[in-house]
Scaffold this active site. Sequence first.
Site, PDB file in Angstrom:
ATOM      1  N   ARG A   1       0.783  -1.294   0.142  1.00  0.00           N
ATOM      2  CA  ARG A   1       0.043   0.025   0.006  1.00  0.00           C
ATOM      3  C   ARG A   1       0.942   1.225  -0.203  1.00  0.00           C
ATOM      4  O   ARG A   1       2.016   1.250   0.521  1.00  0.00           O
ATOM      5  CB  ARG A   1      -0.927   0.004   1.302  1.00  0.00           C
ATOM      6  CG  ARG A   1      -1.892  -1.156   1.358  1.00  0.00           C
ATOM      7  CD  ARG A   1      -2.475  -1.017   2.559  1.00  0.00           C
ATOM      8  NE  ARG A   1      -3.682  -2.236   2.796  1.00  0.00           N
ATOM      9  CZ  ARG A   1      -3.376  -3.199   3.452  1.00  0.00           C
ATOM     10  NH1 ARG A   1      -2.277  -3.580   3.979  1.00  0.00           N
ATOM     11  NH2 ARG A   1      -4.462  -4.102   3.585  1.00  0.00           N
TER      12      ARG A   1
ATOM     13  N   LYS B   1      -2.266  -2.325   7.615  1.00  0.00           N
ATOM     14  CA  LYS B   1      -3.463  -1.771   8.416  1.00  0.00           C
ATOM     15  C   LYS B   1      -3.621  -2.324   9.903  1.00  0.00           C
ATOM     16  O   LYS B   1      -3.167  -3.692   9.592  1.00  0.00           O
ATOM     17  CB  LYS B   1      -4.867  -2.115   7.391  1.00  0.00           C
ATOM     18  CG  LYS B   1      -4.942  -1.025   6.206  1.00  0.00           C
ATOM     19  CD  LYS B   1      -6.376  -1.243   5.661  1.00  0.00           C
ATOM     20  CE  LYS B   1      -6.577  -0.354   4.431  1.00  0.00           C
ATOM     21  NZ  LYS B   1      -8.088  -0.615   4.046  1.00  0.00           N
TER      22      LYS B   1
ATOM     23  N   HIS C   1      -2.524   2.629  -6.130  1.00  0.00           N
ATOM     24  CA  HIS C   1      -3.024   1.287  -5.668  1.00  0.00           C
ATOM     25  C   HIS C   1      -3.537   0.446  -6.639  1.00  0.00           C
ATOM     26  O   HIS C   1      -3.535  -0.590  -6.597  1.00  0.00           O
ATOM     27  CB  HIS C   1      -4.567   1.538  -4.907  1.00  0.00           C
ATOM     28  CG  HIS C   1      -5.122   0.714  -4.135  1.00  0.00           C
ATOM     29  ND1 HIS C   1      -4.497   0.767  -2.719  1.00  0.00           N
ATOM     30  CD2 HIS C   1      -6.112  -0.234  -4.028  1.00  0.00           C
ATOM     31  CE1 HIS C   1      -5.014  -0.369  -2.114  1.00  0.00           C
ATOM     32  NE2 HIS C   1      -6.014  -0.810  -2.728  1.00  0.00           N
TER      33      HIS C   1
ATOM     34  N   ARG D   1      -0.898  -2.198  -6.927  1.00  0.00           N
ATOM     35  CA  ARG D   1      -1.132  -3.010  -5.709  1.00  0.00           C
ATOM     36  C   ARG D   1      -2.265  -4.072  -6.439  1.00  0.00           C
ATOM     37  O   ARG D   1      -2.026  -5.287  -6.326  1.00  0.00           O
ATOM     38  CB  ARG D   1      -1.679  -2.391  -4.628  1.00  0.00           C
ATOM     39  CG  ARG D   1      -2.249  -3.464  -3.530  1.00  0.00           C
ATOM     40  CD  ARG D   1      -2.566  -2.808  -2.419  1.00  0.00           C
ATOM     41  NE  ARG D   1      -3.516  -3.431  -1.274  1.00  0.00           N
ATOM     42  CZ  ARG D   1      -2.785  -4.402  -0.269  1.00  0.00           C
ATOM     43  NH1 ARG D   1      -1.492  -4.516  -0.384  1.00  0.00           N
ATOM     44  NH2 ARG D   1      -3.482  -4.985   0.795  1.00  0.00           N
TER      45      ARG D   1
ATOM     46  N   HIS E   1      -4.607  -8.779   3.525  1.00  0.00           N
ATOM     47  CA  HIS E   1      -5.953  -8.618   3.910  1.00  0.00           C
ATOM     48  C   HIS E   1      -6.407  -9.507   5.001  1.00  0.00           C
ATOM     49  O   HIS E   1      -5.814 -10.644   5.142  1.00  0.00           O
ATOM     50  CB  HIS E   1      -6.742  -9.315   2.524  1.00  0.00           C
ATOM     51  CG  HIS E   1      -6.624  -8.211   1.502  1.00  0.00           C
ATOM     52  ND1 HIS E   1      -6.894  -8.633   0.119  1.00  0.00           N
ATOM     53  CD2 HIS E   1      -6.263  -6.823   1.341  1.00  0.00           C
ATOM     54  CE1 HIS E   1      -6.737  -7.777  -0.735  1.00  0.00           C
ATOM     55  NE2 HIS E   1      -6.400  -6.721  -0.087  1.00  0.00           N
TER      56      HIS E   1
ATOM     57  N   TYR F   1     -10.628  -9.777  -6.890  1.00  0.00           N
ATOM     58  CA  TYR F   1      -9.725 -10.089  -8.157  1.00  0.00           C
ATOM     59  C   TYR F   1     -10.096 -11.347  -8.919  1.00  0.00           C
ATOM     60  O   TYR F   1      -9.961 -11.411 -10.186  1.00  0.00           O
ATOM     61  CB  TYR F   1      -8.334 -10.473  -7.483  1.00  0.00           C
ATOM     62  CG  TYR F   1      -7.799  -9.191  -6.808  1.00  0.00           C
ATOM     63  CD1 TYR F   1      -7.581  -7.935  -7.597  1.00  0.00           C
ATOM     64  CD2 TYR F   1      -7.488  -9.314  -5.478  1.00  0.00           C
ATOM     65  CE1 TYR F   1      -6.829  -7.037  -6.891  1.00  0.00           C
ATOM     66  CE2 TYR F   1      -7.082  -8.162  -4.717  1.00  0.00           C
ATOM     67  CZ  TYR F   1      -6.729  -7.016  -5.590  1.00  0.00           C
ATOM     68  OH  TYR F   1      -6.184  -5.764  -4.958  1.00  0.00           O
TER      69      TYR F   1
END
Length: 329
Positions: free
Chosen positions: A159, A184, A256, A259, A282, A291
């Site tokens: 990220r 995150k 992004h 990514r 994630h 995806y």
Amino acid sequence: MTYLATILQSFFTDYVHTQRSLSANTIASYRDTWKILIKYLASTSGTAADELRLEALDRAAVTGFLAYLRDDRANAAATRNHRLTAIRSLAAFALPDHLEHAECLRQILAIKPSKTPTPTVAYLSDDEVLALLAAPVTTSWIGRRDQAMLALTVATGLRISELIALTIGDVDMGASPFINCVGKGRKHRVTPLTVEISQQMRHYLDERTQHPGTALFPGRRGRSLSRDAIESRLAVHVASAALSCPSITSKQITWHTLRHTTAMNLLHSGVDITVIALWLGHEQTSTTDVYLHADMETKKQALEQTRSPEIEPGVYAPAPRVLAWLDSL
């Protein structure tokens, strides 16, 4: 009598940092939500911001605020949902200690987010990636820094916030090179580097030691590049890449997007979706499922497996001279 300001102070000084370990970006989003909401409540109730009490925060006030975001501020459904998440987070925090307001808080927690369309995942093709990586002018230090930054992101799927936070010490060039980053929720993640990227990073780090600071990708004064600066550099290189690869102009490319490109490359290589989720950091594989929906190659392979043996493989193509054939019917 409970002032809203008192709860907000406890929420932001202790809960989001110590108990939840939320990222700086999430905390900033929550802060901005409450700044807008406090002004809205003060305006609609005629009460000074510091005098607002918890009972001013009820279902009607929250739904009115969401309507205000939609109608007056022209916010999209996704933005309103982000604001609602920040409000519900504080309601959940306040509920155990303020049972006298339990019913109002439960009603706020019961507000459902708006439905939003599934976003289209934009990613770069192999030719577009090659054009982008070739765009920086590597005769200068800035160009070599940008090229290393782009190559590392395409290879690892970091990220932009993770890239900004990287320091020289986060790159391990031992027997099995890897990047150590904080994602995150302040979760640590280790991402391995390919042989090609490892070699490039070794050369880059050798040159990087001649510049001040510890940021892996610094600006002119040695400090980490800002989010705006990185996106600006990307825009410059996308414009250059478009000269040799015009298809890149048909896509709205942000950091992004790189990514997303990493994820699609892994998917096309046959990597399991659960591994891709771990690779990208994630928390749930459902986040990575987007995806699968975007990948036409995987869908074509699945369709091919349902083909009857007597049908030739491949994509249907009409017979030549189709107009003559139609006339013969």
